[in-house]
Write an enzyme that holds these catalytic residues in place. Sequence first.
Site, mmCIF file in Angstrom:
data_model
loop_
_atom_site.group_PDB
_atom_site.id
_atom_site.type_symbol
_atom_site.label_atom_id
_atom_site.label_comp_id
_atom_site.label_asym_id
_atom_site.label_seq_id
_atom_site.Cartn_x
_atom_site.Cartn_y
_atom_site.Cartn_z
ATOM 1 N N GLY A 13 49.943 14.561 60.823
ATOM 2 C CA GLY A 13 50.834 15.517 61.467
ATOM 3 C C GLY A 13 52.266 15.516 60.974
ATOM 4 O O GLY A 13 53.163 15.941 61.703
ATOM 5 N N ASN A 109 48.987 28.826 56.932
ATOM 6 C CA ASN A 109 48.477 27.515 56.521
ATOM 7 C C ASN A 109 49.339 26.989 55.386
ATOM 8 O O ASN A 109 49.891 27.759 54.606
ATOM 9 C CB ASN A 109 47.028 27.645 56.038
ATOM 10 C CG ASN A 109 46.426 26.303 55.636
ATOM 11 O OD1 ASN A 109 46.644 25.294 56.311
ATOM 12 N ND2 ASN A 109 45.682 26.279 54.545
ATOM 13 N N HIS A 111 49.049 24.619 52.028
ATOM 14 C CA HIS A 111 48.013 24.095 51.132
ATOM 15 C C HIS A 111 48.691 23.328 49.997
ATOM 16 O O HIS A 111 49.651 23.834 49.398
ATOM 17 C CB HIS A 111 47.169 25.248 50.587
ATOM 18 C CG HIS A 111 46.044 24.781 49.727
ATOM 19 N ND1 HIS A 111 44.902 24.210 50.255
ATOM 20 C CD2 HIS A 111 45.895 24.747 48.380
ATOM 21 C CE1 HIS A 111 44.095 23.860 49.268
ATOM 22 N NE2 HIS A 111 44.678 24.174 48.121
ATOM 23 N N SER A 138 51.784 25.617 48.759
ATOM 24 C CA SER A 138 51.865 27.052 49.075
ATOM 25 C C SER A 138 51.702 27.233 50.575
ATOM 26 O O SER A 138 50.888 26.548 51.200
ATOM 27 C CB SER A 138 50.711 27.814 48.406
ATOM 28 O OG SER A 138 50.607 27.510 47.034
ATOM 29 N N ASP A 147 41.624 29.549 51.694
ATOM 30 C CA ASP A 147 42.868 29.389 50.939
ATOM 31 C C ASP A 147 43.174 30.623 50.078
ATOM 32 O O ASP A 147 43.813 30.517 49.023
ATOM 33 C CB ASP A 147 42.823 28.125 50.054
ATOM 34 C CG ASP A 147 42.625 26.866 50.893
ATOM 35 O OD1 ASP A 147 43.176 26.792 52.002
ATOM 36 O OD2 ASP A 147 41.892 25.952 50.431
HETATM 37 C C1 GRF Z 1 49.059 18.236 53.787
HETATM 38 O O1 GRF Z 1 49.065 17.843 52.452
HETATM 39 C C2 GRF Z 1 48.610 19.671 53.902
HETATM 40 O O2 GRF Z 1 49.048 20.464 52.854
HETATM 41 C C3 GRF Z 1 47.125 19.517 53.840
HETATM 42 O O3 GRF Z 1 46.843 18.384 54.604
HETATM 43 C C4 GRF Z 1 47.973 17.498 54.573
HETATM 44 C C5 GRF Z 1 48.365 17.262 55.996
HETATM 45 O O4 GRF Z 1 49.375 16.301 56.106
HETATM 46 N N1 GRF Z 1 46.464 20.722 54.291
HETATM 47 P P1 GRF Z 1 50.107 16.074 57.505
HETATM 48 O O5 GRF Z 1 49.005 15.842 58.541
HETATM 49 O O6 GRF Z 1 50.915 17.279 57.809
HETATM 50 O O7 GRF Z 1 50.921 14.838 57.287
#
Ligand code: GRF
Length: 194
Positions: A13, A109, A111, A138, A147
Amino acid sequence: MKPRIAILISGGGSNMVSLVNSMKSNRINALPAIVISNNPNAAGLKKASELDVPTISIDHKIFNGNREAFEETLNNTLQRETIDIICLAGFMRILSHSFINQWDNKILNIHPSLLPKYKGLNTHQRAIDASDKITGCSVHIVTSELDGGLVLGQKSVNISSDETAQTLAEKVLVEEHVLYSKILDDFINNIYVQ
Ligand code: GRF
């Protein structure tokens, strides 16, 4: 009225924390209304509580593979909280067409790649394996194509010669935090301030 944001997580998170802090410090003109996790053990749930953001865990496992029932519970929660925008932040469930259609253009989202490169998982290792010199992150609108929705913004990161997936993930994550807040703010300003 400030738009009400739901942040959906499955893990640590850190993007959620960054978004909440940006909203609380008025760098984003929105309210962090709720943090929802499909994983009851997600470390992000505790972090959200410490930030005084209400949390709910909706464990997908108790629905025994019935995605419709899981999404119905999720949707009911979002409706009850009168959510305007959903931010996926490390949320590791694929959402159905029907769910996404109900929230058309309202789900973002983050990514960890420069889309359209490396949709899906293991993005950092794939970038290293391809000898890419640059990768990044992104923020995009969520559509039914994984995605694949409209990219709203990107940030790039150099890949050094001794990079591992782990070191790259750490470098990209720093940029994710900056990018997601900026894009959510732009998105809200475009929708709500005409
Ligand atoms: C991030 O790298 C995000 O881009 C990907 O999952 C990871 C989540 O990290 N979808 P966090 O839980 O926000 O630390």
